[in-house]
Design an enzyme around this catalytic site. Structure first.
Site, PDB file in Angstrom:
ATOM      1  N   SER A 118       0.804  -1.220   0.000  1.00 24.62           N
ATOM      2  CA  SER A 118       0.000   0.000   0.000  1.00 24.62           C
ATOM      3  C   SER A 118       0.841   1.278   0.000  1.00 24.62           C
ATOM      4  CB  SER A 118      -0.948   0.018   1.207  1.00 24.62           C
ATOM      5  OG  SER A 118      -0.230   0.142   2.412  1.00 24.62           O
ATOM      6  N   LYS A 155       0.650   4.485   7.155  1.00 20.57           N
ATOM      7  CA  LYS A 155       0.030   5.380   6.185  1.00 20.57           C
ATOM      8  C   LYS A 155       0.493   6.823   6.410  1.00 20.57           C
ATOM      9  CE  LYS A 155      -2.796   2.374   4.185  1.00 20.57           C
ATOM     10  NZ  LYS A 155      -2.146   1.180   4.760  1.00 20.57           N
TER      11      LYS A 155
END
Length: 201
Positions: A118, A155
């Site tokens: 990701s 993230k």
């Protein structure tokens, strides 16, 4: 670290055996450390020493001229961070990395092995990120974030008045928005900020 460790221990009126128990070291290992027969000391042990004597890591290092300036401090690399488990209690240690003296004196750190794609192409599957433990973050920071009920996720952070958005670098993955209510009720918690990326080949 002979002089400073000896002086601090004597000043507190404690024996080597008493200190070694507090540091979770056997007496022989502690004696080698105090008598400068080894220059290797982990960040975990250094943190414990600073807590026992109520002095900063910076004080310990600056008051020990014999300590090698370029010696690194070992931190654990975790394979995962399960929800609900304090980092210091996690047993999933898969490796160790060294950090600099300047890092070691500025906070608590751990490594995390990245899983998944990701955050590609900047951060690849299998890379190790060095993380400074903290519970706050600003927009643009790359952080380890715990969303209760799941393992921690890596993230980029975007903060707004309405909540927080966790942003993947890989555009094939969706952004995750959490309202202020979500942050409180789930909860959504910043575990630490990534300060260094160490790629693996």
């Amino acid at each position: 670290m002979k002089n400073i460790l000896y002086d601090l221990r004597k000043g507190k009126g404690m024996t080597q055996e008493e200190i070694s128990k507090l540091l979770n070291l056997d007496r022989a290992n502690y004696s080698r450390l105090e008598n400068k027969k080894t220059s290797s000391i982990s960040l975990e042990t250094l943190n414990k020493v600073s807590n026992i004597y109520n002095v900063s890591i910076d004080y310990l290092l600056k008051n020990n001229k014999d300590y090698p300036a370029k010696t690194g401090f070992k931190i654990p690399v975790l394979g995962s961070i399960p929800a609900g488990i304090p980092i210091e209690a996690i047993e999933d240690i898969i490796d160790y990395e060294e950090i600099s003296e300047s890092y070691a004196s500025s906070g608590e750190y751990f490594g995390l092995k990245v899983k998944g794609t990701s955050m590609q192409p900047r951060i690849m599957n299998g890379d190790v990120v060095i993380v400074r433990r903290q519970d706050s973050a600003e927009t643009g920071d790359v952080c380890v974030v715990m969303v209760n009920g799941y393992e921690a996720t890596l993230k980029a952070i975007k903060r707004t008045e309405d909540g927080i958005t966790l942003i993947p670098y890989n555009t094939q993955f969706k952004e995750m928005f959490y309202s202020n209510q979500d942050i409180e009720e789930l909860p959504v918690r910043v575990v630490g900020k990534v300060i260094e990326l160490r790629g693996k080949f």
